[in-house]
Every structure is written in C-alpha cells, then in structure tokens.
Write an enzyme that holds these catalytic residues in place. Sequence first.
Site, PDB file in Angstrom:
ATOM      1  N   HIS A  83      -5.527  -3.228  -2.801  1.00  0.00           N
ATOM      2  CA  HIS A  83      -5.204  -2.348  -3.934  1.00  0.00           C
ATOM      3  C   HIS A  83      -5.150  -3.106  -5.259  1.00  0.00           C
ATOM      4  CE1 HIS A  83      -4.306   0.951  -1.197  1.00  0.00           C
ATOM      5  NE2 HIS A  83      -3.757   0.033  -0.426  1.00  0.00           N
ATOM      6  N   SER A 111       0.800  -1.226   0.000  1.00  0.00           N
ATOM      7  CA  SER A 111       0.000   0.000   0.000  1.00  0.00           C
ATOM      8  C   SER A 111       0.832   1.277   0.000  1.00  0.00           C
ATOM      9  CB  SER A 111      -0.961  -0.003   1.185  1.00  0.00           C
ATOM     10  OG  SER A 111      -0.262  -0.190   2.395  1.00  0.00           O
ATOM     11  N   LYS A 133     -11.977   1.003  -2.038  1.00  0.00           N
ATOM     12  CA  LYS A 133     -10.959   1.491  -2.970  1.00  0.00           C
ATOM     13  C   LYS A 133     -11.527   1.424  -4.400  1.00  0.00           C
ATOM     14  CE  LYS A 133      -7.603   1.116   0.535  1.00  0.00           C
ATOM     15  NZ  LYS A 133      -7.043   0.219   1.511  1.00  0.00           N
TER      16      LYS A 133
END
Length: 391
Positions: A208, A180, A240
């Site tokens: 992610h 990250s 996200k």
Amino acid sequence: MSIKSRFQPLLEQRAKEHLYRRRPLATTAQDTAMQINGVQTINFSSNDYLGLANHPALKNVLQETGDLSVGSGAAHLVTGHHLEHHLLEDELADWLGFDRALLFSTGYMANLAVQPALMQKGDWIVSDKLNHASLLDGAQLSSAELKRYAHNDMDALEKRLKQAHKDNIQCLVVTDGVFSMDGDLANLPAIQKLAQKYDAWLLVDDAHGIGVMGSQGKGCFEYFGLQADENTILMGTLGKAFGTSGAFVAGSEVAIEALIQFARPYIYTTAMSPVNAKVTRAALKLVKDADVRRQQLMDNIAFFRKGAEAIGLNLMPSESAIQPILLGDSEVAIAWSDALKQSGCWVSAIRPPTVPKDTARLRITLSASHTHAQIQQLLEALAAIQAKSST
Ligand SMILES: *Cc1c(COP(=O)(O)O)cnc(C)c1O
C-alpha cells in the site's frame, strides 16, 4: 463423512456470527463510479489509489500488444521469461534503487516465497502482529521459528532481536510498510535501526506504499528518507497503485538469485502474462509521473478526515489512503456497510478473522480519482447513519 456434513454446520455458524463472506459482482470496469450487484455506486473499497486500473493510456497499450502472446506458456525458468518481464524487473529495480527485482504473479505468492526461501531451521522470523495474512502464511511455510511482536512495539521488537543476537540466531524482521487494515505506517526508521544494530535482515511489504507514499511514490522508505541496505528485501504489489496485477520483490543481487534458485512459489508456477508485464511497464511510467495524482490523493485523504472528524467518527491514526472507521461488532459493521450501500456508497465491512476479534470496521479507501463531491456524499451518508445509530 461427506463434504456437506462437515461444512454445512460451519457455513451456518459463520452466517450466525455475521462473518459470512459474499463476492460483490462488478458489471462495469473498476473505477470510482461503478456498478456492483446491479446497483450504481461510488466505490470506496478498491486499492486503485492512483486511478490507473481503468486509465485510457494503459488501455491503449493493451491495444498495442499484438506481437505478444496472451499467455507466457511456462514458468520463468522454463520458457516463460519474456523480454517484457525482464525489462519490467530492470525498470522497477532502477526506480527503487535496488540491484535487482523479481516478478511474481501475485503479492500473495511473493509473500509465500521469500521467508521459506531465505530463512532456515534455527532462524527466527520476527513479525508484526498486524502483518498481512500472506506474510503470516509465508512464515508458517518456513522452517524458521515465528516470533510475533505487538503492533509497532519497538521495545518488544528490540527484546526479541537482542535475545537472538546474544544466542547467535539469524533474524528476519517482517513488517507491512502501510498496514492494510489499519492504514498506519510501520515505524521504519526505528525498525531499520534495530535490524542493523542486531544484524537482522529486513523484509518490508509495501503493497500500500509503492506508488503512493514518498514524494516520488517510491514507498515507505522514501517517505521516511531511508535507504534500504543490502540485507533489506522490499515486496511491492502491482495490483494496487499500479492498477495492473502481480508483484515484485526487490533486493540485492545475491538475495534475488537465491529466490530464483530456492523460492518454490517462483519456480513452480507459470509466469504472468507478458501482456500484463508490458502494460505494467507503461503503468510504471504513469506512476513515476503521478505527482499531481499523489497530491490529489493526499488532498482527498485530508478532505475526508476533516469531514469525518467534524461528524465525530471514530477515525484511526492513518495518514494513508486506508481510512478505517472502527465499530467493533461485526453485525454493526455490516449494518453500516449496508446502509452506506443504500446511500450509493460501496464500503466493505472488515471482520474477523481478517482483523482481531471485536475490531470489526468499515475500511474506506480513497483514490486520487475520487471527486470532493463523491467524498462529500460518503460523509453525508456516514453522518446520517451516525445520527440514527446514536438515537
Ligand atoms: C494486497 C496485499 C498483498 C497481496 O497482494 P496480491 O497481489 O493482491 O496477492 C500482500 N500484502 C499486503 C500488505 C497487501 O495489502
């Protein structure tokens, strides 16, 4: 002792070390162009990789939730588990090719849940040193022993697994899919091979990667052409690339049932809003159909890297949407971040303890929604700061 007498010096110390945190105040919707602290800016710090957080199609779904309650009213095991949650879980599991998926209110909670529920006293949790803070916290809540290995160091990982295998110790290998704060990828092909060779289980946090990596956005496993086995647990977040909020854990039938029975951050908390579940089902449809957006994102990443290399910036080896610029000193990172804000670009300075000492950095994140003109403005601002700081 008062709270003030304990914490006033600690707060002052933090400020002196340029580590004090403040919360930027957004007064418009999350988007690439938004108002923060009263100033119009281009946002290069969000994780809204596909530009779905403010997508009209999702906001339309929000208008059509009249039959749902705002709150779930209770935990999943009580009366909070609504059909919208159930369908979302099935759809996520189907899409990713796992038996089951289980929803959590946040990724942080999912990561607090898995390791303590699955790992017992005498087991080892073998964890990459640069894993997300929530994975570290989850390991510390578990009765198992935590063994950290140097970032992506496959020899160090094998050494641990070999040792454990010899002594009949059950291991869980834990890794971010996309790291990250660095943006690089875990060496999943090697990690999976080692886990299988030494009978270790594998937990991958693909916060992610989900929605972004791989030709269909199924994350790092798809990116590397790997198939998760029955001893693999995948964690993904919905806040996200999905643009909503919450998280899920995907795994085998037995693994998910074990979490429902034993994972305290699953059991003792109110289920996420059914409205969020319904909107996330629509977000999943958009994510599945987002080939064009994923292509735009990859194109934006390439455009940024090419421009940044031309200026001579200290890029890290990242092919993901996370593009950090390593600066080292926290004060320097803040100075760059402030100067970028003056130029209309919002880029957070990431400092210890979020990253190791002396590795403060700008963390630039790109979205499919950024235009080349916006990225060009960032590159020009970076070039101007670079020119100034090197004279
Ligand atoms: C964001 C993030 C989390 C936490 O997810 P939330 O839903 O924001 O709580 C966990 N792991 C990684 C790697 C993350 O980037």
